[in-house]
Enzyme design. Structure first.
Site, PDB file in Angstrom:
ATOM      1  N   LYS A  93     -13.620  -5.431   8.116  1.00 34.15           N
ATOM      2  CA  LYS A  93     -12.324  -6.092   8.293  1.00 34.15           C
ATOM      3  C   LYS A  93     -11.377  -5.213   9.104  1.00 34.15           C
ATOM      4  O   LYS A  93     -10.761  -5.673  10.070  1.00 34.15           O
ATOM      5  CB  LYS A  93     -11.693  -6.406   6.937  1.00 34.15           C
ATOM      6  CG  LYS A  93     -10.386  -7.184   7.037  1.00 34.15           C
ATOM      7  CD  LYS A  93      -9.480  -6.941   5.860  1.00 34.15           C
ATOM      8  CE  LYS A  93      -8.762  -5.620   5.988  1.00 34.15           C
ATOM      9  NZ  LYS A  93      -7.734  -5.394   4.952  1.00 34.15           N
ATOM     10  N   ASP A 124      -9.816 -11.161   5.756  1.00 38.11           N
ATOM     11  CA  ASP A 124      -9.319 -10.532   4.537  1.00 38.11           C
ATOM     12  C   ASP A 124      -9.195 -11.612   3.470  1.00 38.11           C
ATOM     13  O   ASP A 124      -9.676 -12.734   3.641  1.00 38.11           O
ATOM     14  CB  ASP A 124      -7.993  -9.817   4.795  1.00 38.11           C
ATOM     15  CG  ASP A 124      -6.855 -10.784   5.089  1.00 38.11           C
ATOM     16  OD1 ASP A 124      -7.099 -12.001   5.232  1.00 38.11           O
ATOM     17  OD2 ASP A 124      -5.694 -10.325   5.172  1.00 38.11           O
TER      18      ASP A 124
END
Length: 218
Positions: free
Chosen positions: A124, A142
């Site tokens: 991420k 996320d």
């Protein structure tokens, strides 16, 4: 959902965002790619607002990777101790800076596959840096992006990787960096984990979960 319906859903939702949120940006404050990398590492399980309170001191103390690479754990910890998980984050920041200096000529790499080699940098974080700094056609998933994507029907994936795959396949490359911000901000302020603000949501006419809830209430 069949392929045509999924395509239409993406077109409608992306079209709404284009019309209503034309220039989304990260809410993390930064002035260089290196400082954004610091901020994103610090933002894990912590709000951007809180991170922004402390990063000015961090940036002043460590303007370049060499400065952070030469810092002691105590120096870094003292500056970030009010942010979540300061022990591990202090170690990650120092390790990240040392690797930048030793392996990347003190430059933040553009390739997510290179970025994930840095301490404290997962997929991420790597995708955030690649998309925000270098406008790479990647999607950082996320908790907000994951939640919004599944609720609206953009993805039925049950893992972060599956959701990222669906978004990547269905969002044009030139829009992915922007779509990352659209979905994060929508999840942060409208499609919240608890008590989503469906009455204020411009996506509700297409949202699969909103439609399903209304059917149950009828």
């Amino acid at each position: 959902m069949n392929k045509k319906d999924r395509k239409d859903l993406y077109a409608a939702i992306l079209g709404w965002f284009k019309a209503n949120v034309p220039a989304p940006r990260t809410e993390l404050h930064y002035d260089t790619p290196f400082h954004l990398l610091i901020s994103v590492i610090l933002s894990a399980q912590c709000t951007d607002k809180r991170v922004n309170m402390y990063t000015p001191m961090v940036f002043k103390a460590f303007p370049e990777p060499e400065d952070l690479a030469g810092a002691s754990f105590e120096q870094v910890y003292e500056l970030i101790k009010s942010i979540s998980f300061p022990n591990s984050k202090a170690k990650h920041l120092i390790g990240m800076a040392r690797m930048l200096v030793d392996d990347f000529e003190s430059k933040v790499p553009e390739d997510p596959d290179e970025l994930v080699k840095l301490p404290g940098v997962g997929r991420k974080t790597a995708n955030v840096i690649a998309s925000v700094v270098y406008d790479k056609p990647v999607i950082a998933v996320d908790t907000h992006v994951f939640r919004v994507s599944r609720r609206t029907g953009l993805s039925e994936g049950k893992t972060v990787e599956a959701v990222e795959k669906d978004l990547t396949e269905n969002i044009p490359a030139e829009l992915r960096a922007t779509a990352h911000h659209w979905l994060i901000l929508h999840g942060r302020y409208i499609c919240t984990a608890r008590k989503p603000k469906c009455g204020e949501c411009g996506l509700r006419q297409w949202c699969t979960e909103y439609k399903a809830q209304n059917i149950k209430l009828q």
